[in-house]
Motif scaffolding. Structure first.
Motif, short mmCIF file in Angstrom:
data_model
loop_
_atom_site.label_atom_id
_atom_site.label_comp_id
_atom_site.label_asym_id
_atom_site.label_seq_id
_atom_site.Cartn_x
_atom_site.Cartn_y
_atom_site.Cartn_z
N TRP A 15 0.82 -1.22 0.00
CA TRP A 15 0.00 0.00 0.00
C TRP A 15 0.85 1.27 0.00
O TRP A 15 0.45 2.29 -0.54
CB TRP A 15 -1.04 0.00 1.12
CG TRP A 15 -0.62 -0.18 2.54
CD1 TRP A 15 -0.71 -1.31 3.29
CD2 TRP A 15 -0.10 0.82 3.43
NE1 TRP A 15 -0.28 -1.09 4.58
CE2 TRP A 15 0.09 0.21 4.68
CE3 TRP A 15 0.21 2.18 3.28
CZ2 TRP A 15 0.60 0.91 5.80
CZ3 TRP A 15 0.71 2.89 4.37
CH2 TRP A 15 0.90 2.23 5.61
N ILE A 23 -5.04 0.45 4.11
CA ILE A 23 -6.09 -0.18 3.32
C ILE A 23 -7.34 -0.39 4.18
O ILE A 23 -7.28 -0.36 5.41
CB ILE A 23 -5.62 -1.52 2.71
CG1 ILE A 23 -5.11 -2.47 3.80
CG2 ILE A 23 -4.55 -1.28 1.67
CD1 ILE A 23 -4.60 -3.80 3.26
N ASP A 25 -10.51 -3.08 4.59
CA ASP A 25 -10.90 -4.46 4.28
C ASP A 25 -12.34 -4.66 4.74
O ASP A 25 -12.61 -4.68 5.94
CB ASP A 25 -9.95 -5.43 4.99
CG ASP A 25 -10.13 -6.88 4.56
OD1 ASP A 25 -11.20 -7.22 4.05
OD2 ASP A 25 -9.19 -7.67 4.77
N LEU A 253 -12.06 -4.03 -1.56
CA LEU A 253 -11.17 -5.06 -1.03
C LEU A 253 -11.86 -5.84 0.08
O LEU A 253 -12.39 -5.27 1.04
CB LEU A 253 -9.89 -4.43 -0.48
CG LEU A 253 -8.96 -5.41 0.25
CD1 LEU A 253 -8.38 -6.42 -0.73
CD2 LEU A 253 -7.86 -4.65 0.99
N THR A 255 -11.03 -9.84 2.16
CA THR A 255 -10.01 -10.90 2.20
C THR A 255 -10.47 -12.19 2.87
O THR A 255 -9.93 -13.25 2.58
CB THR A 255 -8.77 -10.41 2.97
OG1 THR A 255 -9.12 -10.16 4.33
CG2 THR A 255 -8.16 -9.17 2.32
N LEU A 268 -3.73 -9.22 -2.22
CA LEU A 268 -3.34 -7.94 -2.81
C LEU A 268 -2.56 -8.16 -4.11
O LEU A 268 -2.79 -7.48 -5.11
CB LEU A 268 -2.51 -7.14 -1.81
CG LEU A 268 -3.17 -6.91 -0.44
CD1 LEU A 268 -2.22 -6.19 0.50
CD2 LEU A 268 -4.47 -6.12 -0.59
N GLU A 272 -3.26 -7.06 -8.02
CA GLU A 272 -2.25 -6.33 -8.78
C GLU A 272 -1.99 -6.99 -10.13
O GLU A 272 -1.84 -6.31 -11.16
CB GLU A 272 -0.96 -6.28 -7.96
CG GLU A 272 0.16 -5.47 -8.56
CD GLU A 272 1.34 -5.39 -7.62
OE1 GLU A 272 1.91 -4.30 -7.47
OE2 GLU A 272 1.71 -6.44 -7.03
N LEU A 281 -6.28 0.02 -8.31
CA LEU A 281 -5.91 -0.59 -7.04
C LEU A 281 -6.15 0.35 -5.87
O LEU A 281 -6.63 -0.06 -4.81
CB LEU A 281 -4.45 -1.03 -7.07
CG LEU A 281 -4.10 -2.25 -7.93
CD1 LEU A 281 -2.59 -2.41 -8.04
CD2 LEU A 281 -4.73 -3.52 -7.34
N ARG A 282 -5.83 1.63 -6.06
CA ARG A 282 -6.05 2.60 -4.97
C ARG A 282 -7.53 2.70 -4.64
O ARG A 282 -7.91 2.78 -3.46
CB ARG A 282 -5.49 3.97 -5.36
CG ARG A 282 -3.98 4.08 -5.22
CD ARG A 282 -3.50 5.51 -5.33
NE ARG A 282 -3.60 6.00 -6.70
CZ ARG A 282 -2.62 5.91 -7.60
NH1 ARG A 282 -1.47 5.34 -7.27
NH2 ARG A 282 -2.78 6.38 -8.82
N CYS A 285 -8.65 -0.75 -2.92
CA CYS A 285 -8.05 -1.05 -1.61
C CYS A 285 -8.30 0.03 -0.57
O CYS A 285 -8.05 -0.20 0.62
CB CYS A 285 -6.54 -1.26 -1.77
SG CYS A 285 -6.13 -2.73 -2.74
N HIS A 286 -8.83 1.18 -1.00
CA HIS A 286 -9.06 2.24 -0.03
C HIS A 286 -10.21 3.17 -0.43
O HIS A 286 -11.19 3.33 0.31
CB HIS A 286 -7.79 3.07 0.19
CG HIS A 286 -7.92 4.13 1.23
ND1 HIS A 286 -8.46 5.39 0.97
CD2 HIS A 286 -7.62 4.14 2.55
CE1 HIS A 286 -8.48 6.10 2.07
NE2 HIS A 286 -7.97 5.38 3.05
#
Length: 294
Positions: A15, A23, A25, A253, A255, A268, A272, A281-282, A285-286
């Motif tokens: 990250w 991040i 989740d 995101l 998991t 992750l 990617e 991805l940004r 994941c956030h």
């Protein structure tokens, strides 16, 4: 360096490389210890049920799991929990409210079950107590999301705008009411529902992407999708990757921590290697979860 240190360093490196503060989740499991021990026992015996060996990578006590998740840089997470019979949901909600009160970085999570004795009442109480996200597990619960007993619950949650993370796909083993058809009928009645399809809807990935395209409130979480483990038995269709890019603002995101059979960072890296770029991805994941939950 032990395995936890390696895991932490790998996740933080991921990250930080994206320029994120950490991040978020949306699909992690915290629940009463006796309930979690039964969940782990299920996975320990899952081979005969699903044909899959499913070792629990992060089988630790609660404090150790919280410390590890925070060391990964997970800023916000959830306590996904779910009943498998009537009479459990209100009790689980009480536990989850207490957990959120003592673990403020956990989004206050709640759940429900179709039962005549008060589902709407305890869901309303959870909303009024500050629940930020609900979990519905159609496979484990074995219930139809269109059960008339749940109609006021869905209406309440749609009106409140509270997301519901729903295990509605038929993987890793189908249930009586899993698959896109029951959820499609639900969304037709409640089109404003903020529904987060767990596990990207595996194995009916394409069908659930179609529902997300049709209903702006639908999102999908990445839980276990695209990993080597899952690709081995229910691979994501290569021809659908472009749709992931098009829906990049509605993928979150997730998991399944701690109930995963591989290191946390593998989820992750699996995202990617889709090759959809750093901005995607940004968001996944956030940014998307930050916007959804405020």
């Amino acid at each position: 360096m032990d395995s936890d240190d390696r895991d932490r360093d790998d996740v933080v490196r991921f990250w930080q490389g994206l320029g994120l503060p950490g991040i978020i989740d949306v699909h992690t499991h915290f629940m009463p210890e006796r309930v979690l021990s039964k969940v782990w026992a299920y996975f320990d015996s899952a081979g005969p049920l699903t044909g899959l060996e499913w070792p629990i990578t992060y089988r630790r006590d609660e404090d150790a799991r919280l410390e590890l998740l925070r060391s990964f840089g997970v800023l916000r997470f959830t306590s996904m929990l779910y009943p498998h019979k009537a009479g459990m949901a209100a009790w689980l909600n009480g536990w989850a409210a207490g957990f959120a009160a003592r673990v403020p970085d956990c989004l206050h999570t709640a759940t429900f079950f179709p039962e005549a004795a008060g589902a709407e009442t305890y869901v309303r109480e959870a909303v009024e107590a500050g629940a930020r996200v609900f979990k519905s597990h159609l496979q484990v619960g074995g219930y139809d999301p269109n059960d008339p007993l749940l109609e006021p619950v869905w209406g309440l949650l749609a009106e409140a705008g509270i997301p519901v993370v729903t295990h509605c796909g038929s993987g890793p083993a189908p249930g009586a009411y899993t698959g896109p058809e029951p959820i499609g009928r639900l969304l037709a009645r409640h089109p404003r529902l903020k529904l987060v399809v767990a596990h990207m809807g595996m194995p009916e990935y394409a069908d659930f992407l179609t529902l997300a395209e049709a209903y702006p409130g639908v999102r999908l979480d990445t839980t276990m999708a695209f990993t080597d483990f899952t690709e081995g038995f229910t691979p994501f269709p290569a021809g659908e990757t472009e749709r992931l890019a098009d829906l990049g603002d509605r993928i979150l995101l997730g998991t399944d921590f701690p109930n995963i059979p591989y290191p946390y960072v593998h989820q992750l890296h699996a995202l990617e290697r889709l090759g959809l770029g750093d901005a995607w991805l940004r968001a996944v994941c956030h940014g998307n979860a930050s916007e959804l939950f405020g």
